[in-house]
Design a protein around this motif. Structure first.
Motif, PDB file in Angstrom:
ATOM      1  N   GLY A   1       3.595  12.780   6.950  1.00 24.04           N
ATOM      2  CA  GLY A   1       3.554  12.617   5.497  1.00 24.04           C
ATOM      3  C   GLY A   1       4.928  12.732   4.878  1.00 24.04           C
ATOM      4  O   GLY A   1       5.898  13.135   5.519  1.00 24.04           O
ATOM      5  N   LYS A  15      -2.814  17.783  -2.362  1.00 23.81           N
ATOM      6  CA  LYS A  15      -3.351  17.687  -1.007  1.00 23.81           C
ATOM      7  C   LYS A  15      -3.421  19.051  -0.315  1.00 23.81           C
ATOM      8  O   LYS A  15      -3.898  19.144   0.819  1.00 23.81           O
ATOM      9  CB  LYS A  15      -2.509  16.716  -0.183  1.00 23.81           C
ATOM     10  N   GLY A  19      -4.353   5.628  -1.254  1.00 21.73           N
ATOM     11  CA  GLY A  19      -5.753   5.206  -1.191  1.00 21.73           C
ATOM     12  C   GLY A  19      -6.099   4.087  -2.165  1.00 21.73           C
ATOM     13  O   GLY A  19      -6.952   3.245  -1.869  1.00 21.73           O
ATOM     14  N   ARG A  22       7.513  10.886   7.371  1.00 23.67           N
ATOM     15  CA  ARG A  22       7.744   9.485   7.013  1.00 23.67           C
ATOM     16  C   ARG A  22       6.401   8.805   6.758  1.00 23.67           C
ATOM     17  O   ARG A  22       5.345   9.405   6.975  1.00 23.67           O
ATOM     18  CB  ARG A  22       8.467   8.761   8.150  1.00 23.67           C
ATOM     19  N   PHE A  23       6.452   7.573   6.243  1.00 20.42           N
ATOM     20  CA  PHE A  23       5.225   6.775   6.128  1.00 20.42           C
ATOM     21  C   PHE A  23       5.169   5.880   7.349  1.00 20.42           C
ATOM     22  O   PHE A  23       6.097   5.129   7.616  1.00 20.42           O
ATOM     23  CB  PHE A  23       5.225   5.941   4.837  1.00 20.42           C
ATOM     24  N   ASP A  24       4.121   5.972   8.127  1.00 26.54           N
ATOM     25  CA  ASP A  24       4.050   5.212   9.369  1.00 26.54           C
ATOM     26  C   ASP A  24       2.576   4.872   9.632  1.00 26.54           C
ATOM     27  O   ASP A  24       1.820   5.670  10.199  1.00 26.54           O
ATOM     28  CB  ASP A  24       4.649   6.052  10.503  1.00 26.54           C
ATOM     29  N   TYR A  66      -5.381   9.378  14.082  1.00 33.97           N
ATOM     30  CA  TYR A  66      -6.837   9.419  13.856  1.00 33.97           C
ATOM     31  C   TYR A  66      -7.576   9.241  15.197  1.00 33.97           C
ATOM     32  O   TYR A  66      -8.637   9.831  15.427  1.00 33.97           O
ATOM     33  CB  TYR A  66      -7.287   8.295  12.913  1.00 33.97           C
ATOM     34  N   LYS A  80       0.841  -1.202   0.000  1.00 29.98           N
ATOM     35  CA  LYS A  80       0.000   0.000   0.000  1.00 29.98           C
ATOM     36  C   LYS A  80       0.873   1.248   0.000  1.00 29.98           C
ATOM     37  O   LYS A  80       1.759   1.390   0.835  1.00 29.98           O
ATOM     38  CB  LYS A  80      -0.906   0.008   1.233  1.00 29.98           C
ATOM     39  N   ILE A 112     -11.851   7.770   7.374  1.00 29.75           N
ATOM     40  CA  ILE A 112     -11.225   7.098   8.521  1.00 29.75           C
ATOM     41  C   ILE A 112     -11.333   8.009   9.747  1.00 29.75           C
ATOM     42  O   ILE A 112     -11.712   7.585  10.840  1.00 29.75           O
ATOM     43  CB  ILE A 112      -9.731   6.787   8.233  1.00 29.75           C
ATOM     44  N   GLY A 171      -0.966  12.521   5.081  1.00 33.31           N
ATOM     45  CA  GLY A 171      -1.123  12.264   3.643  1.00 33.31           C
ATOM     46  C   GLY A 171       0.123  12.595   2.859  1.00 33.31           C
ATOM     47  O   GLY A 171       1.151  13.015   3.404  1.00 33.31           O
ATOM     48  N   ARG A 172       0.017  12.377   1.557  1.00 37.69           N
ATOM     49  CA  ARG A 172       1.128  12.695   0.663  1.00 37.69           C
ATOM     50  C   ARG A 172       1.358  14.210   0.677  1.00 37.69           C
ATOM     51  O   ARG A 172       0.396  14.973   0.585  1.00 37.69           O
ATOM     52  CB  ARG A 172       0.804  12.242  -0.759  1.00 37.69           C
ATOM     53  N   ASP A 221      -5.771   0.884  -0.509  1.00 37.86           N
ATOM     54  CA  ASP A 221      -6.902   0.586   0.384  1.00 37.86           C
ATOM     55  C   ASP A 221      -8.067   0.017  -0.417  1.00 37.86           C
ATOM     56  O   ASP A 221      -8.699  -0.967  -0.027  1.00 37.86           O
ATOM     57  CB  ASP A 221      -7.388   1.865   1.086  1.00 37.86           C
ATOM     58  N   LEU A 237      -9.811   8.944   1.444  1.00 43.97           N
ATOM     59  CA  LEU A 237     -10.176   7.980   2.483  1.00 43.97           C
ATOM     60  C   LEU A 237      -9.906   8.547   3.859  1.00 43.97           C
ATOM     61  O   LEU A 237     -10.602   8.238   4.823  1.00 43.97           O
ATOM     62  CB  LEU A 237      -9.358   6.699   2.309  1.00 43.97           C
ATOM     63  N   ALA A 238      -8.884   9.408   3.926  1.00 44.83           N
ATOM     64  CA  ALA A 238      -8.453   9.894   5.244  1.00 44.83           C
ATOM     65  C   ALA A 238      -9.617  10.536   5.999  1.00 44.83           C
ATOM     66  O   ALA A 238      -9.781  10.325   7.201  1.00 44.83           O
ATOM     67  CB  ALA A 238      -7.292  10.870   5.076  1.00 44.83           C
TER      68      ALA A 238
HETATM   69  P1  ADP Z   1      -4.419   9.345  -1.634  1.00 45.56           P
HETATM   70  O1  ADP Z   1      -4.863   8.009  -2.114  1.00 45.56           O
HETATM   71  O2  ADP Z   1      -4.719  10.451  -2.611  1.00 45.56           O
HETATM   72  O3  ADP Z   1      -3.003   9.374  -1.179  1.00 45.56           O
HETATM   73  P2  ADP Z   1      -6.433   8.980   0.456  1.00 45.56           P
HETATM   74  O4  ADP Z   1      -6.957   9.897   1.516  1.00 45.56           O
HETATM   75  O5  ADP Z   1      -7.440   8.380  -0.467  1.00 45.56           O
HETATM   76  O6  ADP Z   1      -5.287   9.751  -0.337  1.00 45.56           O
HETATM   77  O7  ADP Z   1      -5.691   7.764   1.157  1.00 45.56           O
HETATM   78  C1  ADP Z   1      -4.506   7.916   1.847  1.00 45.56           C
HETATM   79  C2  ADP Z   1      -4.283   6.694   2.715  1.00 45.56           C
HETATM   80  O8  ADP Z   1      -2.890   6.571   2.994  1.00 45.56           O
HETATM   81  C3  ADP Z   1      -4.966   6.806   4.066  1.00 45.56           C
HETATM   82  O9  ADP Z   1      -5.232   5.488   4.529  1.00 45.56           O
HETATM   83  C4  ADP Z   1      -3.883   7.469   4.929  1.00 45.56           C
HETATM   84  O10 ADP Z   1      -4.054   7.206   6.312  1.00 45.56           O
HETATM   85  C5  ADP Z   1      -2.636   6.795   4.387  1.00 45.56           C
HETATM   86  N1  ADP Z   1      -1.409   7.609   4.475  1.00 45.56           N
HETATM   87  C6  ADP Z   1      -1.031   8.638   3.686  1.00 45.56           C
HETATM   88  N2  ADP Z   1       0.189   9.116   4.052  1.00 45.56           N
HETATM   89  C7  ADP Z   1       0.575   8.365   5.094  1.00 45.56           C
HETATM   90  C8  ADP Z   1       1.758   8.351   5.919  1.00 45.56           C
HETATM   91  N3  ADP Z   1       2.755   9.202   5.738  1.00 45.56           N
HETATM   92  N4  ADP Z   1       1.840   7.417   6.884  1.00 45.56           N
HETATM   93  C9  ADP Z   1       0.823   6.535   7.075  1.00 45.56           C
HETATM   94  N5  ADP Z   1      -0.307   6.490   6.347  1.00 45.56           N
HETATM   95  C10 ADP Z   1      -0.429   7.394   5.365  1.00 45.56           C
END
Ligand code: ADP
Length: 489
Positions: A340, A317, A24, A366-368, A376, A21, A397, A311-312, A27, A393-394
């Motif tokens: 992010g 964003k 989104g 970072r991604f975590d 959340y 993953k 959630i 997020g990214r 997911d 999705l964020a």
């Molecule tokens: P997109 O698909 O455009 O990146 P979405 O909101 O649809 O945005 O989905 C992003 C998903 O990725 C969510 O589940 C969010 O919690 C997760 N996510 C994004 N960045 C990070 C991060 N740096 N660390 C952990 N989870 C992240």
């Protein structure tokens, strides 16, 4: 002919949780196919044997050790002999195919910074999907592709249908999760594979040999991931210069909102958070906020709203809008934790703000995934000032975890968040203009609203009770598959 009672559906994507993953799309591809398999039998749609196919990415290789080789095939190319193979594994009850082969690198990330590597990988993958189905002798009723990485498969399918009886009855559906990412860098590779340009006079010439537009031209149906985004892509602001072409396909175009895997996103069972809670037990939630503040060494004061941004770090964003807006109201009472990665300039900007406002700002670049869950579960307001948001999705959630979203009124954000001026159905806060000023103005009012804790708790409960499960959307997809396969277009 009588309609079939059981369909073979191949769901193709570049990523799928929990195997891999990045965003989104992961997911969605990780949860929609499973939700489709779980639909109850009905006279309105056939039973669905849905299977997922993703590339055998290096990260997936590290995770999946028990996959079985089920098919070997060659991938057509005018000058080279290209070999592909498919392994099969299972995620819960969902059969998953993992495609490897000559152009699927064993040591590259899911999305390589090198555009040519990515182009070769996903063009190869798109063509290989069809070869795999043939090698498995698994006739497809529906090929469901997602975004540019697999869109080309719908185009190649359309080319093959007149001459290849194996695909005679295969219908196709393309889901758009992100229109601007079209795979433009793959144009040359598409030509190298001998795949002819569309030359569709309704399309702009620049788009004739680019994977996503080619898929948009060929797919039987096109679905955006929210009804509002489906409307928005017909306008110059969001249409990426394809709006006029998309208008010509508007009868085949619609929007189905993404769902959430509500079993894995559940504050009552989430093992990653210090204190589990429900809408009837929100006091247990306060422990999560406290733990988060402690983790980031921020001073604790329950009357100070804790903002989160996850997020990214990307222009899409609106991270710059959030940072700019927060600067405008830096003297108000709030704290923020950002999580992010992405654009180095935005990352630097977040770091700078952390240094400027050490008492209120923290940036985890970072991604975590586990930290995201703790955020959340403990944050008060999720910031999501996206310039465009196909679904998002964020925010869903966050609502499920009682963290109220403050978002720009666009795409799926508009379809999932209610900001009602009368205030009796509110589940979040929306603002219209993509500007720091509009963001700061809505946030200032939200911070005011936070002071009325009784009303706030009601909003949290309303947000937490919303049904974001896949049930409704999976049903809509099942009916759509039926219409496509039975030619009810
Ligand atoms: P997109 O698909 O455009 O990146 P979405 O909101 O649809 O945005 O989905 C992003 C998903 O990725 C969510 O589940 C969010 O919690 C997760 N996510 C994004 N960045 C990070 C991060 N740096 N660390 C952990 N989870 C992240």
């Amino acid at each position: 002919m009588e309609p079939k009672t059981k369909y073979n559906v191949l769901f193709a994507a570049s990523e799928a949780d929990p195997l891999v993953k990045v965003g989104g799309l992961g997911d969605v591809a990780g949860s929609l196919p499973a939700a489709l398999r779980c639909l109850p039998s009905s006279a309105d749609y056939p039973n669905l044997d849905v299977r997922l196919v993703i590339p055998f990415h290096s990260t997936v290789r590290q995770k999946v050790k028990d996959a079985k080789l089920v098919a070997e095939f060659s991938v057509p190319h005018p000058r080279k002999k290209l070999n592909g193979f498919a392994y099969q594994t299972q995620v819960n009850d969902l059969p998953v195919y993992l495609i490897g082969g000559d152009l699927i690198p064993e040591d590259e990330p899911v999305y390589s910074p090198d555009h040519r590597t990515d182009a070769l990988k996903y063009v190869f993958f798109s063509v290989a999907i069809l070869e795999m189905a043939k090698a498995l002798k698994w006739p497809l009723d529906i090929l469901h592709v997602n975004d540019w990485h697999t869109a080309l498969a719908a185009y190649v399918l359309k080319l093959r249908k007149p001459t290849d009886p194996f695909f005679e009855y295969t219908g196709s559906l393309l889901s758009i999760h992100n229109l601007p990412f079209m795979g433009a860098a793959a144009e040359k590779v598409v030509a190298e594979f001998g795949i002819p340009p569309t030359k569709d006079p309704k399309m702009p010439v620049w788009s004739w040999q680019i994977p996503l537009p080619m898929g948009l031209q060929a797919a039987d149906r096109i679905m955006a991931v929210s009804p509002t985004y489906a409307d928005e892509i017909l306008t110059p602001e969001f249409g990426c210069d394809l709006q006029q072409f998309l208008m010509t396909r508007h009868r085949d175009l619609g929007g189905i909102l993404n769902g959430l895997d509500t079993r894995t996103w559940d504050p009552e069972t989430d093992n990653n958070i210090p204190s589990r809670f429900s809408e009837d037990n929100l006091s247990a939630r306060a422990i999560n906020k406290q733990a988060l503040l402690d983790e980031f060494q921020l001073e604790s004061n329950p009357s100070v709203p804790l903002l989160i941004l996850i997020g990214r770090f990307d222009r899409q964003k609106g991270v710059d809008i959030a940072l700019g807006g927060l600067r405008l109201i830096k003297d108000l009472s709030w704290q923020i934790i950002m999580l992010g990665t992405g654009d180095p300039l935005l990352e630097e900007s977040a770091h700078k703000m952390e240094a400027e406002l050490p008492g209120k700002v923290r940036a985890a670049l970072r991604f975590d995934a586990a930290l995201a869950r703790r955020m959340y579960a403990g944050g008060d307001i999720l910031l999501m000032p996206s310039r465009y948001e196909p679904c998002g999705l964020a925010q869903m959630i966050a609502m499920r975890y009682g963290c109220l979203p403050l978002a720009r009124a666009t795409g799926g954000l508009r379809d999932t968040i209610t900001d009602d001026p009368k205030g009796d159905s509110n589940t979040g806060f929306l603002f219209a203009a993509a500007s720091p000023e509009a963001f700061a103005a809505r946030l200032t009012r939200a911070l005011e609203q936070f002071k009325d804790q009784a009303a706030w708790v009601k909003m949290q409960q309303r947000a937490m009770r919303l049904d974001f499960s896949w049930q409704k959307s999976a049903l809509a997809y099942a009916k759509l598959y039926y219409q496509i396969r039975e030619g009810e277009l």
